[in-house]
Write a protein that holds these residues in place. Structure first.
Motif, PDB file in Angstrom:
ATOM      1  N   ALA A  68       0.827  -1.204   0.000  1.00  0.00           N
ATOM      2  CA  ALA A  68       0.000   0.000   0.000  1.00  0.00           C
ATOM      3  C   ALA A  68       0.861   1.255   0.000  1.00  0.00           C
ATOM      4  O   ALA A  68       0.545   2.255  -0.638  1.00  0.00           O
ATOM      5  N   THR A  69       1.989   1.205   0.726  1.00  0.00           N
ATOM      6  CA  THR A  69       2.837   2.383   0.841  1.00  0.00           C
ATOM      7  C   THR A  69       3.752   2.551  -0.358  1.00  0.00           C
ATOM      8  O   THR A  69       4.004   3.658  -0.811  1.00  0.00           O
ATOM      9  N   SER A  70       4.274   1.453  -0.876  1.00  0.00           N
ATOM     10  CA  SER A  70       5.267   1.551  -1.930  1.00  0.00           C
ATOM     11  C   SER A  70       4.657   1.711  -3.312  1.00  0.00           C
ATOM     12  O   SER A  70       5.364   1.977  -4.273  1.00  0.00           O
ATOM     13  N   GLY A  71       3.344   1.555  -3.426  1.00  0.00           N
ATOM     14  CA  GLY A  71       2.737   1.626  -4.743  1.00  0.00           C
ATOM     15  C   GLY A  71       3.237   0.514  -5.639  1.00  0.00           C
ATOM     16  O   GLY A  71       3.386   0.693  -6.846  1.00  0.00           O
ATOM     17  N   SER A  72       3.531  -0.661  -5.043  1.00  0.00           N
ATOM     18  CA  SER A  72       4.029  -1.842  -5.763  1.00  0.00           C
ATOM     19  C   SER A  72       5.402  -1.621  -6.381  1.00  0.00           C
ATOM     20  O   SER A  72       5.804  -2.349  -7.289  1.00  0.00           O
ATOM     21  N   ALA A  73       6.141  -0.629  -5.874  1.00  0.00           N
ATOM     22  CA  ALA A  73       7.487  -0.381  -6.400  1.00  0.00           C
ATOM     23  C   ALA A  73       8.403  -1.568  -6.176  1.00  0.00           C
ATOM     24  O   ALA A  73       9.389  -1.737  -6.894  1.00  0.00           O
ATOM     25  N   HIS A  74       8.077  -2.415  -5.187  1.00  0.00           N
ATOM     26  CA  HIS A  74       8.919  -3.587  -4.914  1.00  0.00           C
ATOM     27  C   HIS A  74       8.956  -4.545  -6.096  1.00  0.00           C
ATOM     28  O   HIS A  74       9.853  -5.377  -6.197  1.00  0.00           O
ATOM     29  N   LYS A  75       7.984  -4.431  -7.009  1.00  0.00           N
ATOM     30  CA  LYS A  75       7.978  -5.289  -8.193  1.00  0.00           C
ATOM     31  C   LYS A  75       9.062  -4.879  -9.185  1.00  0.00           C
ATOM     32  O   LYS A  75       9.470  -5.666 -10.033  1.00  0.00           O
ATOM     33  N   TRP A  76       9.508  -3.631  -9.085  1.00  0.00           N
ATOM     34  CA  TRP A  76      10.420  -3.081 -10.086  1.00  0.00           C
ATOM     35  C   TRP A  76      11.824  -2.830  -9.545  1.00  0.00           C
ATOM     36  O   TRP A  76      12.735  -2.542 -10.326  1.00  0.00           O
ATOM     37  N   VAL A  77      11.999  -2.909  -8.231  1.00  0.00           N
ATOM     38  CA  VAL A  77      13.317  -2.706  -7.624  1.00  0.00           C
ATOM     39  C   VAL A  77      13.671  -3.964  -6.837  1.00  0.00           C
ATOM     40  O   VAL A  77      13.021  -4.282  -5.839  1.00  0.00           O
ATOM     41  N   ARG A  78      14.673  -4.670  -7.280  1.00  0.00           N
ATOM     42  CA  ARG A  78      15.117  -5.875  -6.566  1.00  0.00           C
ATOM     43  C   ARG A  78      15.809  -5.460  -5.279  1.00  0.00           C
ATOM     44  O   ARG A  78      16.581  -4.491  -5.259  1.00  0.00           O
ATOM     45  N   VAL A  79      15.548  -6.182  -4.195  1.00  0.00           N
ATOM     46  CA  VAL A  79      16.206  -5.919  -2.919  1.00  0.00           C
ATOM     47  C   VAL A  79      17.074  -7.118  -2.556  1.00  0.00           C
ATOM     48  O   VAL A  79      16.570  -8.223  -2.368  1.00  0.00           O
ATOM     49  N   GLN A  80      18.364  -6.890  -2.478  1.00  0.00           N
ATOM     50  CA  GLN A  80      19.317  -7.939  -2.106  1.00  0.00           C
ATOM     51  C   GLN A  80      19.627  -7.804  -0.619  1.00  0.00           C
ATOM     52  O   GLN A  80      20.043  -6.740  -0.161  1.00  0.00           O
ATOM     53  N   THR A  81      19.421  -8.863   0.134  1.00  0.00           N
ATOM     54  CA  THR A  81      19.654  -8.804   1.570  1.00  0.00           C
ATOM     55  C   THR A  81      21.059  -9.303   1.925  1.00  0.00           C
ATOM     56  O   THR A  81      21.639 -10.123   1.223  1.00  0.00           O
ATOM     57  N   HIS A  82      21.576  -8.768   3.032  1.00  0.00           N
ATOM     58  CA  HIS A  82      22.897  -9.117   3.542  1.00  0.00           C
ATOM     59  C   HIS A  82      22.788  -9.427   5.022  1.00  0.00           C
ATOM     60  O   HIS A  82      21.930  -8.880   5.721  1.00  0.00           O
ATOM     61  N   ALA A  83      23.697 -10.251   5.517  1.00  0.00           N
ATOM     62  CA  ALA A  83      23.667 -10.622   6.930  1.00  0.00           C
ATOM     63  C   ALA A  83      24.342  -9.590   7.814  1.00  0.00           C
ATOM     64  O   ALA A  83      23.999  -9.457   8.992  1.00  0.00           O
ATOM     65  N   ASP A  84      25.275  -8.837   7.266  1.00  0.00           N
ATOM     66  CA  ASP A  84      26.069  -7.916   8.078  1.00  0.00           C
ATOM     67  C   ASP A  84      26.345  -6.636   7.292  1.00  0.00           C
ATOM     68  O   ASP A  84      26.743  -6.697   6.119  1.00  0.00           O
ATOM     69  N   THR A  85      26.160  -5.492   7.939  1.00  0.00           N
ATOM     70  CA  THR A  85      26.316  -4.211   7.250  1.00  0.00           C
ATOM     71  C   THR A  85      27.752  -3.954   6.840  1.00  0.00           C
ATOM     72  O   THR A  85      28.024  -3.526   5.713  1.00  0.00           O
TER      73      THR A  85
END
Length: 221
Positions: A68-85
């Motif tokens: 609802a907040t992102s306007g479905s932007a998550h469909k167009w921007v891949r998010v790569q997760t990491h274990a440690d900053t």
């Protein structure tokens, strides 16, 4: 797939900036996470990076609040997760990316002084604690947004938007949105994945190449 939608997908991909990204250091509020991703899409970020909160809960990109907040932007921007900053910072630097930490320190500079036409990652800290000291120290530079009020900092999603649109301004002036930054093969691959999100996983599971698309975005025999 309509010709109009396919044309929009190609137009958007032709503006994507694979050398501009963010690294979210334990940002844990869904509305902030969502707003940052939405800004990433707006300025052409291809892939964002994130370290999940310390409680170990995975980042939720499918929940109703996020969508609802992102306007479905998550469909167009891949998010790569990491274990440690800190490891993520060093990994990005190893790829030739300068990391700019939003952090107040003796070496901080005005965010507008940075050169965002270089491969750049903006490191954003958690809402309460900010960027971890070790990660800020490892960053290539610390940047701040000048504040002239009683509060000392902006909301993390507002800070992200402020900095990313400065990056967009510099890249527009340098002509970096005028020609595609993606390799042709990468642009073609993403065009199929964006246009046919229900079909693409099946091809990947079978290890098959995506079929070619014609000028109207239709799958060719």
């Amino acid at each position: 797939m309509t010709p109009e939608r396919y044309a929009k997908i190609l137009r958007v991909l032709s503006k994507r900036q694979p050398t501009l990204t963010v690294l979210m250091d334990q940002v844990n509020k869904p509305h902030n996470l969502s707003a940052i991703i939405r800004t990433c899409d707006a300025v052409g970020v291809l892939t964002a990076h994130a370290v999940p909160p310390g409680n170990g809960k995975p980042l939720d990109f499918e929940g109703n609040t996020f969508e609802a907040t992102s306007g479905s932007a998550h469909k167009w921007v891949r998010v790569q997760t990491h274990a440690d900053t800190l490891e993520a910072v060093r990994d990005l630097q190893g790829q030739g990316v300068q990391v700019l930490a939003t952090h107040l320190s003796q070496r901080s500079v005005d965010y507008r002084e940075a050169d965002y036409t270089r491969p750049t990652c903006v490191l954003l800290g958690a809402e309460k604690w900010g960027v971890a000291d070790a990660a800020a120290d490892a960053a290539d530079a610390n940047i701040v947004i000048p504040m002239f009020g009683m509060v000392q900092s902006l909301n993390v999603s507002v800070a992200a938007a402020t900095i990313l649109f400065e990056a967009q301004r510099q890249r527009l002036a340098a002509g970096m949105y005028d020609t595609p930054q993606l390799e042709p093969s990468e642009l073609t691959r993403l065009a199929f994945e964006w246009g046919y999100p229900d079909l693409a996983p099946a091809y990947r599971e079978r290890g098959e190449a995506y079929p070619a698309l014609d000028d109207h975005g239709q799958i060719m025999d």
